[in-house]
Scaffold this motif. Structure first.
Motif, mmCIF file in Angstrom:
data_model
loop_
_atom_site.group_PDB
_atom_site.id
_atom_site.type_symbol
_atom_site.label_atom_id
_atom_site.label_comp_id
_atom_site.label_asym_id
_atom_site.label_seq_id
_atom_site.Cartn_x
_atom_site.Cartn_y
_atom_site.Cartn_z
ATOM 1 N N ALA A 286 0.843 -1.199 0.000
ATOM 2 C CA ALA A 286 0.000 0.000 0.000
ATOM 3 C C ALA A 286 0.877 1.248 0.000
ATOM 4 O O ALA A 286 1.882 1.313 0.713
ATOM 5 C CB ALA A 286 -0.921 -0.003 1.218
ATOM 6 N N ARG A 287 0.507 2.224 -0.805
ATOM 7 C CA ARG A 287 1.280 3.476 -0.865
ATOM 8 C C ARG A 287 1.163 4.210 0.477
ATOM 9 O O ARG A 287 0.068 4.558 0.908
ATOM 10 C CB ARG A 287 0.734 4.347 -1.989
ATOM 11 C CG ARG A 287 1.583 5.559 -2.338
ATOM 12 C CD ARG A 287 1.118 6.129 -3.657
ATOM 13 N NE ARG A 287 1.904 7.280 -4.059
ATOM 14 C CZ ARG A 287 1.420 8.530 -4.115
ATOM 15 N NH1 ARG A 287 0.164 8.761 -3.764
ATOM 16 N NH2 ARG A 287 2.189 9.523 -4.502
ATOM 17 N N PRO A 288 2.284 4.461 1.167
ATOM 18 C CA PRO A 288 2.216 5.118 2.480
ATOM 19 C C PRO A 288 1.639 6.524 2.385
ATOM 20 O O PRO A 288 1.785 7.211 1.359
ATOM 21 C CB PRO A 288 3.693 5.170 2.916
ATOM 22 C CG PRO A 288 4.356 4.063 2.165
ATOM 23 C CD PRO A 288 3.661 4.041 0.832
ATOM 24 N N PRO A 289 0.960 6.974 3.436
ATOM 25 C CA PRO A 289 0.307 8.287 3.400
ATOM 26 C C PRO A 289 1.276 9.449 3.196
ATOM 27 O O PRO A 289 0.849 10.516 2.726
ATOM 28 C CB PRO A 289 -0.392 8.372 4.761
ATOM 29 C CG PRO A 289 0.315 7.373 5.637
ATOM 30 C CD PRO A 289 0.745 6.276 4.724
ATOM 31 N N GLU A 290 2.546 9.271 3.554
ATOM 32 C CA GLU A 290 3.523 10.345 3.375
ATOM 33 C C GLU A 290 3.696 10.737 1.917
ATOM 34 O O GLU A 290 4.191 11.828 1.612
ATOM 35 C CB GLU A 290 4.884 9.931 3.954
ATOM 36 C CG GLU A 290 4.927 9.783 5.454
ATOM 37 C CD GLU A 290 4.380 8.457 5.926
ATOM 38 O OE1 GLU A 290 4.156 8.322 7.142
ATOM 39 O OE2 GLU A 290 4.157 7.556 5.082
#
Length: 242
Positions: A236-240
């Motif tokens: 999953a693409r990290p929120p950062e």
């Protein structure tokens, strides 16, 4: 793997992610920990490896190869690399035992991490053991800038990826000329190795400082390692990066 010293220690693993600047999972580093079975005390891996017999180190490396083999479909289908650290004594085993080398070579998604503390690292291609490992595997340089070696192996084109040492990065960031020195350093490394990862991105401030630089990967406590059972969570693409 169970090791008996004054107390018993079991090996366990963490999967440490390395992301692209855009937040895609590039690679996973397999991080070994030796944990006391009673107190949960964690013993430094480098110390344990120095205390192991040759046969125990052989078993330790076999254990990592076996895990990589079991997870091969995951890494190949997701186009993610797996980085395994091969220090001095493990390198000797890979060179000495063809079955270990062939087992690793059979896993094309596996890269080998080598640090600047590798014996006679600064000899570059004149280092016969480092050259032999380089001829068989894609090498990542771990801890560039730690002060334990020069740039000869990079100039010799021995590494597919170079990862800046986190302490080196923190010192650069704290300096007055960070915005000048880091791009200059990256340009020099890129002349011989196109792919650079910065380690030590433990805060959003650090990530922001390098986001617009010419780097290909990022690593740090912003994205902590996970248990092997949670590999899927790293995709999953990290929120950062949103």
């Amino acid at each position: 793997m169970r090791i008996q010293f004054d107390a018993a220690f079991n090996s366990s693993y963490l999967c440490q992610p390395i992301y692209s600047r855009g937040g895609e999972l590039l690679a996973v580093e397999l991080i070994c920990r030796f944990v006391n079975t009673d107190s949960k005390l964690v013993m430094p891996t480098e110390l344990v490896l120095n205390l192991l017999s040759s046969q125990q180190r052989y078993t330790f490396l076999q254990e990592q190869i076996a895990w990589a083999t079991q997870q091969a479909a995951w890494f190949e289908s997701n186009k993610v690399s797996l980085n395994i650290t091969i220090e001095d004594k493990l390198a000797n085993l890979v060179i000495e035992y063809p079955e270990l080398k062939e087992a690793l070579k059979a896993l094309p998604f596996v890269n080998v991490n080598v640090s600047e503390s590798f014996p006679e690292f600064s000899l570059g291609r004149k280092n016969k053991r480092l050259t032999e490992i380089n001829q068989s595997f894609s090498l990542w340089l771990e801890g560039f800038g730690s002060g334990n070696g020069n740039m000869a192996p990079i100039f010799d084109g021995m590494f597919s990826w170079v990862k800046l040492d986190k302490n080196f990065f923190w010192r650069l960031y704290a300096g007055e000329n960070f915005a000048v020195i880091l791009p200059s350093l990256l340009r020099n490394v890129h002349r011989f190795c196109r792919n650079v990862v910065i380690d030590g991105l433990d805060t959003a401030e650090y990530l922001s400082a390098v986001y617009d630089t010419d780097i290909q990967g990022v690593k740090g406590l912003l994205w902590p390692g996970v248990e092997p059972a949670l590999l899927d969570s790293l995709l999953a693409r990290p929120p950062e990066f949103h």
